[in-house]
Design a protein around this motif. Structure first.
Motif, mmCIF file in Angstrom:
data_model
loop_
_atom_site.group_PDB
_atom_site.id
_atom_site.type_symbol
_atom_site.label_atom_id
_atom_site.label_comp_id
_atom_site.label_asym_id
_atom_site.label_seq_id
_atom_site.Cartn_x
_atom_site.Cartn_y
_atom_site.Cartn_z
ATOM 1 N N LYS A 154 9.073 -3.810 -7.201
ATOM 2 C CA LYS A 154 10.469 -3.088 -7.335
ATOM 3 C C LYS A 154 10.482 -1.914 -6.927
ATOM 4 N N THR A 155 10.597 -0.755 -7.928
ATOM 5 C CA THR A 155 10.719 0.778 -7.354
ATOM 6 C C THR A 155 9.751 1.668 -8.199
ATOM 7 N N ILE A 156 8.933 2.526 -7.210
ATOM 8 C CA ILE A 156 8.304 3.523 -7.847
ATOM 9 C C ILE A 156 9.010 4.769 -7.450
ATOM 10 N N SER A 157 9.536 5.686 -8.298
ATOM 11 C CA SER A 157 10.165 6.960 -7.789
ATOM 12 C C SER A 157 9.503 7.945 -8.174
ATOM 13 N N GLY A 158 8.556 7.849 -9.302
ATOM 14 C CA GLY A 158 7.784 8.912 -9.669
ATOM 15 C C GLY A 158 6.326 8.570 -10.392
ATOM 16 N N GLY A 159 5.691 9.524 -11.057
ATOM 17 C CA GLY A 159 4.440 9.138 -11.900
ATOM 18 C C GLY A 159 3.315 9.735 -11.163
ATOM 19 N N THR A 160 2.210 9.637 -11.754
ATOM 20 C CA THR A 160 0.817 10.108 -11.271
ATOM 21 C C THR A 160 -0.034 8.830 -11.436
ATOM 22 N N PHE A 161 -0.599 8.561 -10.097
ATOM 23 C CA PHE A 161 -1.507 7.144 -9.796
ATOM 24 C C PHE A 161 -2.954 7.692 -9.472
ATOM 25 N N SER A 162 -3.989 7.259 -10.383
ATOM 26 C CA SER A 162 -5.327 7.556 -10.134
ATOM 27 C C SER A 162 -5.838 6.322 -9.776
ATOM 28 N N GLY A 163 -5.258 5.037 -10.211
ATOM 29 C CA GLY A 163 -5.805 3.595 -9.995
ATOM 30 C C GLY A 163 -5.031 3.120 -8.928
ATOM 31 N N THR A 164 -5.395 1.938 -8.437
ATOM 32 C CA THR A 164 -4.723 1.450 -7.296
ATOM 33 C C THR A 164 -3.437 0.833 -7.724
ATOM 34 N N VAL A 165 -2.606 1.026 -6.551
ATOM 35 C CA VAL A 165 -1.270 0.635 -6.492
ATOM 36 C C VAL A 165 -1.002 -0.589 -5.606
ATOM 37 N N ILE A 166 -0.636 -1.654 -5.786
ATOM 38 C CA ILE A 166 -0.506 -2.835 -4.869
ATOM 39 C C ILE A 166 0.919 -3.165 -4.470
ATOM 40 N N ASN A 167 1.505 -2.973 -3.814
ATOM 41 C CA ASN A 167 2.915 -2.911 -3.336
ATOM 42 C C ASN A 167 3.383 -4.581 -2.673
ATOM 43 N N GLY A 168 4.403 -4.974 -3.361
ATOM 44 C CA GLY A 168 4.627 -6.355 -3.024
ATOM 45 C C GLY A 168 5.883 -6.239 -1.785
ATOM 46 N N GLU A 169 6.216 -7.162 -1.370
ATOM 47 C CA GLU A 169 7.305 -7.298 -0.345
ATOM 48 C C GLU A 169 8.496 -6.684 -0.688
ATOM 49 N N ASP A 170 9.003 -7.085 -1.935
ATOM 50 C CA ASP A 170 10.133 -6.342 -2.453
ATOM 51 C C ASP A 170 9.759 -4.860 -3.259
ATOM 52 N N GLY A 171 8.809 -4.316 -3.085
ATOM 53 C CA GLY A 171 8.454 -3.069 -3.698
ATOM 54 C C GLY A 171 8.808 -2.041 -2.766
ATOM 55 N N THR A 172 9.469 -0.833 -3.440
ATOM 56 C CA THR A 172 9.775 0.263 -2.638
ATOM 57 C C THR A 172 8.952 1.480 -3.249
ATOM 58 N N ILE A 173 8.415 2.566 -2.462
ATOM 59 C CA ILE A 173 7.701 3.592 -3.169
ATOM 60 C C ILE A 173 8.699 4.808 -2.562
ATOM 61 N N ALA A 174 9.120 5.869 -3.244
ATOM 62 C CA ALA A 174 9.926 6.913 -2.892
ATOM 63 C C ALA A 174 8.917 7.908 -2.097
ATOM 64 N N GLU A 175 9.615 8.557 -1.308
ATOM 65 C CA GLU A 175 8.989 9.703 -0.395
ATOM 66 C C GLU A 175 8.430 10.634 -1.509
ATOM 67 N N GLY A 176 7.471 11.238 -1.449
ATOM 68 C CA GLY A 176 6.875 12.291 -1.990
ATOM 69 C C GLY A 176 5.964 11.733 -3.131
ATOM 70 N N VAL A 177 5.903 10.519 -3.427
ATOM 71 C CA VAL A 177 5.180 9.942 -4.595
ATOM 72 C C VAL A 177 3.449 9.706 -3.888
ATOM 73 N N SER A 178 2.623 10.430 -4.549
ATOM 74 C CA SER A 178 1.225 10.425 -3.956
ATOM 75 C C SER A 178 0.540 9.045 -4.473
ATOM 76 N N ILE A 179 -0.005 8.170 -3.767
ATOM 77 C CA ILE A 179 -0.538 7.201 -4.025
ATOM 78 C C ILE A 179 -2.104 7.159 -3.214
ATOM 79 N N PRO A 180 -3.078 7.833 -3.962
ATOM 80 C CA PRO A 180 -4.272 7.812 -3.002
ATOM 81 C C PRO A 180 -4.702 6.345 -2.657
ATOM 82 N N ASN A 181 -4.807 5.512 -3.595
ATOM 83 C CA ASN A 181 -5.267 4.062 -3.279
ATOM 84 C C ASN A 181 -4.321 3.041 -3.086
ATOM 85 N N LEU A 182 -3.678 3.073 -2.138
ATOM 86 C CA LEU A 182 -2.341 2.116 -1.789
ATOM 87 C C LEU A 182 -2.805 0.943 -1.113
#
Length: 409
Positions: free
Chosen positions: A285-313
């Motif tokens: 669904k939606t990631i608009s903030g947070g700190t991510f040191s682990g893996t983020v797996i984005n699905g087709e309906d997933g949105t990630i706001a601009e400015g959110v840093s995800i090193p392992n996407l």
């Protein structure tokens, strides 16, 4: 003093209930024990309609609320306010019936429960029959209730179970329906509990303002957490964020994580606007903030706001062959490995196609890279076999031709 082996319909050991028009009743238990008592309806150890204080080294042990329909509060049924402090303990209690809620403690609508200091609920069980759910092996919280777990208080080794239908069990540690608020503070813990859904905590809220709030100020929750079970009952994890969630956390549609520390797997079907995540996050669904040191797996309906840093996407790529679907998890910017080409009688496989600005484009496995979640759909072209009758002349091999195409002479 000790109350042992007693029974009643309400409050097998003690029942406090005010006369009509009288002030609320009060019961204080600063020592002694209530052991092996049974209620045929609710409150195996204590049924408290009023104020109940349990402190010192007071013990409620091996009490049961057991009947044929709706039995709640194996240890304590709260229809007022309940405070556990000191080294008070509720252990080995059970709610057993068709609908079994609150193996240790049941808190009725619009009431409150506070556990502090070294208070403990341990080894309690909510056990239901096949057709109905069990909720809250340790604690069950009804509509509009408030619960605080602070100090070094602990809910541990509690279980919600269904005697035949494993899936109909919710909240091994705590189960809450349309709850007002839960506060976790200090070094308080929920640990070692078991249920098919939300082994640590299963909480639902409401669209009403101020409902479904989990203040994650400190302490920890081991085991799975379910935050809101569907869109009509959203919840929010908020507060100073000091609580550590060590199990799998599932965020339902409409629910939100604003703060907290998450070391396990998180499945987000709602919103993540803050918090620290070192485990794997699947975002639907939606990631608009947070700190991510682990893996983020984005699905087709997933949105990630601009400015959110995800090193392992990473992204979920789905291969769809007429409803038969397989998925692959692909690093951001990586190429895809082509799966084995499928076959279909009477058709030629024409490649894998994806949505591209409103049209369909063929995926080039040699050059294209993955930059978003997507579905690749198998394209099939109808074919026909053409044979040549040569009336005794030299043979001509049959050819396979796409529908609508000409045959080469």
């Amino acid at each position: 003093g000790n109350i042992i082996g007693c029974s009643a319909e309400f409050g097998g050991g003690v029942c406090i209930y005010p006369r009509q028009g009288a002030e609320a009743s009060q019961f204080s238990m600063s020592g002694g024990s209530i052991i092996g008592c049974v209620a045929s309806n609710s409150g195996g150890g204590v049924f408290a309609s009023g104020k109940f204080q349990m402190s010192g080294q007071a013990v409620i042990r091996s009490c049961t609320a057991e009947g044929t329909s709706f039995n709640c509060g194996g240890g304590v049924y709260v229809d007022g306010s309940f405070e556990m402090s000191g080294e008070a303990i509720i252990e080995g209690c059970q709610a057993i019936s068709e609908y079994a809620y609150g193996g240790g403690v049941f808190v009725n609508s619009s009431r409150s429960f506070v556990m502090s200091e070294k208070a403990k609920i341990e080894g309690c069980q909510a056990i239901s029959t096949p057709s109905s759910p069990s909720k809250g092996g340790g604690v069950y919280l009804a509509n509009n209730t408030k619960f605080t777990l602070s100090g070094s208080a602990v809910i541990q080794n509690c279980t919600a179970t269904n005697s035949a239908n494993h899936g109909e069990a919710y909240g091994g540690g705590v189960s809450a329906d349309c709850v007002k608020e839960i506060t976790l503070a200090d070094s308080a813990r929920i640990v070692g509990c078991t249920a098919a859904n939300g082994s640590g905590l299963y909480i639902t809220g409401s669209h009403q303002p101020g409902y479904g709030i989990l203040y994650a100020n400190s302490g920890s929750v081991d085991g799975d957490v379910v935050l809101g079970d569907y869109e009509n009952y959203p919840c929010t994890i908020t507060g100073s964020g000091g609580t550590v969630f060590n199990g799998k956390v599932t965020v339902a549609p409409g629910s939100t994580i604003e703060s907290g520390t998450f070391t396990g797997e998180v499945t987000n079907n709602g919103t993540i606007s803050g918090g620290e995540f070192s485990g794997e996050v699947t975002n639907n669904k939606t990631i608009s903030g947070g700190t991510f040191s682990g893996t983020v797996i984005n699905g087709e309906d997933g949105t990630i706001a601009e400015g959110v840093s995800i090193p392992n996407l990473k992204f979920i790529v789905t291969f769809d062959n007429e409803g038969t679907r397989t998925t692959a998890i692909i690093d951001n910017g990586a190429k895809l490995t082509a799966p084995a080409a499928p076959t279909k009688e009477g058709y030629r496989f024409g490649g894998w196609y994806y949505d591209n600005n409103g049209g369909k484009a063929k995926w080039n496995f040699d050059t294209d890279t993955v930059t978003r979640a997507m579905t690749l759909t198998a394209k099939w072209v109808r074919t026909y076999t053409v044979t040549f009758e040569t009336s005794g002349g030299s043979a001509v091999d049959p050819v396979t031709v796409d529908a609508g195409s000409t045959v080469t002479k």
